[in-house]
Every structure is written in structure tokens, then in C-alpha cells.
Design a protein around this motif. Structure first.
Motif, PDB file in Angstrom:
ATOM      1  N   ASP A   1      27.830  52.285  42.725  1.00  0.00           N
ATOM      2  CA  ASP A   1      27.986  51.271  41.672  1.00  0.00           C
ATOM      3  C   ASP A   1      27.694  51.872  40.296  1.00  0.00           C
ATOM      4  N   ILE A   2      26.774  52.845  40.246  1.00  0.00           N
ATOM      5  CA  ILE A   2      26.464  53.499  38.964  1.00  0.00           C
ATOM      6  C   ILE A   2      27.667  54.336  38.528  1.00  0.00           C
TER       7      ILE A   2
ATOM      8  N   ASP B 124      30.751  53.826  39.416  1.00  0.00           N
ATOM      9  CA  ASP B 124      31.822  52.898  39.022  1.00  0.00           C
ATOM     10  C   ASP B 124      31.609  52.410  37.588  1.00  0.00           C
ATOM     11  N   GLU B 125      30.335  52.149  37.259  1.00  0.00           N
ATOM     12  CA  GLU B 125      30.028  51.665  35.905  1.00  0.00           C
ATOM     13  C   GLU B 125      30.370  52.734  34.858  1.00  0.00           C
ATOM     14  N   LEU B 126      30.007  53.993  35.171  1.00  0.00           N
ATOM     15  CA  LEU B 126      30.345  55.078  34.230  1.00  0.00           C
ATOM     16  C   LEU B 126      31.860  55.225  34.125  1.00  0.00           C
TER      17      LEU B 126
ATOM     18  N   ARG C 258      34.020  52.843  34.524  1.00  0.00           N
ATOM     19  CA  ARG C 258      34.508  51.697  33.749  1.00  0.00           C
ATOM     20  C   ARG C 258      34.369  51.955  32.249  1.00  0.00           C
ATOM     21  N   ARG C 259      33.308  52.687  31.901  1.00  0.00           N
ATOM     22  CA  ARG C 259      33.044  52.952  30.480  1.00  0.00           C
ATOM     23  C   ARG C 259      33.881  54.101  29.920  1.00  0.00           C
TER      24      ARG C 259
ATOM     25  N   GLU D  14      31.975  49.819  21.564  1.00  0.00           N
ATOM     26  CA  GLU D  14      31.407  48.855  22.523  1.00  0.00           C
ATOM     27  C   GLU D  14      30.221  48.138  21.908  1.00  0.00           C
TER      28      GLU D  14
END
Ligand SMILES: N=c1c2ncn([C@@H]3O[C@H](COP(=O)(O)OP(=O)(O)OP(=O)(O)O)[C@@H](O)[C@H]3O)c2ncn1[C@@H]1O[C@H](COP(=O)(O)O)[C@@H](O)[C@H]1O
Length: 113
Positions: A89-90, A92-94, A96-97, A105
Motif C-alpha cells: 500500500d505504501i 501504491d501510494e508513492l 499514485r504520487r 499538490e
């Protein structure tokens, strides 16, 4: 995620139920969240100190920093595992960014600043 991190995450998951007498990771889980957070904080501080001590063209200070960041990543992964947060999930978050400027942002969050 690199193969090394992926393999480490698999080992950490397996070690959750290992014998604390024979596994450092199992020992951390056994000692609980406060101990794990203490280690994350300790390694973060040691990372900062090693970064401040880094000298250009000095292989040993570079290696010291690499070692501290490795300790920090390792203990952060143990923390996520303890809290049942999937390390992917971490990533995926990176992901996404990626491509979103941090400044843009921030401006979209607080348009008045
Ligand atoms: N990557 C690591 C790793 N990085 C750091 N460490 C340990 O993290 C600890 C932190 O270092 P410190 O000097 O702060 O330790 P300390 O002073 O003894 O700690 P405290 O007394 O303060 O708790 C050391 O014991 C290191 O050996 C690690 N221990 C394990 N792994 C990986 O986790 C796997 C499973 O390990 P076990 O659970 O021990 O089998 C291993 O095969 C490795 O792949």
C-alpha cells in the motif's frame, strides 16, 4: 518493489509467528508496538546523525549512512507488519504520487498559502 524488499517482506510475515528466542523479528512483535516504535525512532535519529556526518569521498561515512537507512527501512517494515498494514500500500501510494509535483499538490490542498 525490488526483489530484495519483496523477499524481506515475505520473511517478516513468516517471522511473526516464529519463536522469539530464535528470531529478532519475532522478538520485536513479542515485545509489542511501543518497542517497535522505539526502534523506528532510534533508527530515524541515527539516520539523521549519519547524514550530518557524511563526508564527500569518505566511503566509511557513506557506508554508515547506508547502514542506518537500511535499519530504518527494516524496522519500518516490521512496524507496518505489526499493524497489519500491507507494505504494498505504501508503494501504491508513492506510485499514485509519481509525476505530481509536491509543490502543486501542496498548493491544491491549501490554496490560500
Ligand atoms: N534486515 C534485517 C535487519 N536489519 C537490522 N536488524 C537487526 O536490528 C537490530 C537493531 O540494531 P541495534 O544495534 O539497534 O540493536 P540492539 O541495540 O541490539 O537493539 P535493542 O537492544 O535496543 O533492542 C540488530 O539486532 C540487527 O541485527 C535486522 N534483523 C533482521 N533482518 C532481516 O530479517 C530477517 C529475519 O530475522 P530474524 O527474525 O532475526 O530471523 C533476516 O534474515 C534479515 O533478512
Amino acid at each position: 518493489m525490488s526483489d530484495t524488499l519483496e523477499q524481506l517482506a515475505d520473511v517478516l510475515e513468516a517471522r511473526r509467528s516464529a519463536d522469539p528466542k530464535s528470531s529478532y523479528v519475532a522478538q520485536l512483535h513479542h515485545r509489542g508496538l511501543n518497542k517497535i516504535l522505539e526502534k523506528v525512532g532510534e533508527e530515524a535519529t541515527e539516520t539523521i546523525l549519519a547524514a550530518k556526518d557524511l563526508k564527500a569521498d569518505d566511503a566509511s561515512s557513506r557506508q554508515a549512512l547506508i547502514g542506518e537507512v537500511a535499519d530504518l527501512w527494516f524496522h519500518s517494515l516490521v512496524m507496518l507488519s505489526h499493524l497489519d498494514v500491507d507494505h504494498r500500500d505504501i508503494l501504491d501510494e508513492l506510485g499514485r504520487r509519481a509525476g505530481v509535483s509536491g509543490l502543486e499538490e501542496k498548493a491544491s490542498r491549501r490554496p490560500s498559502e
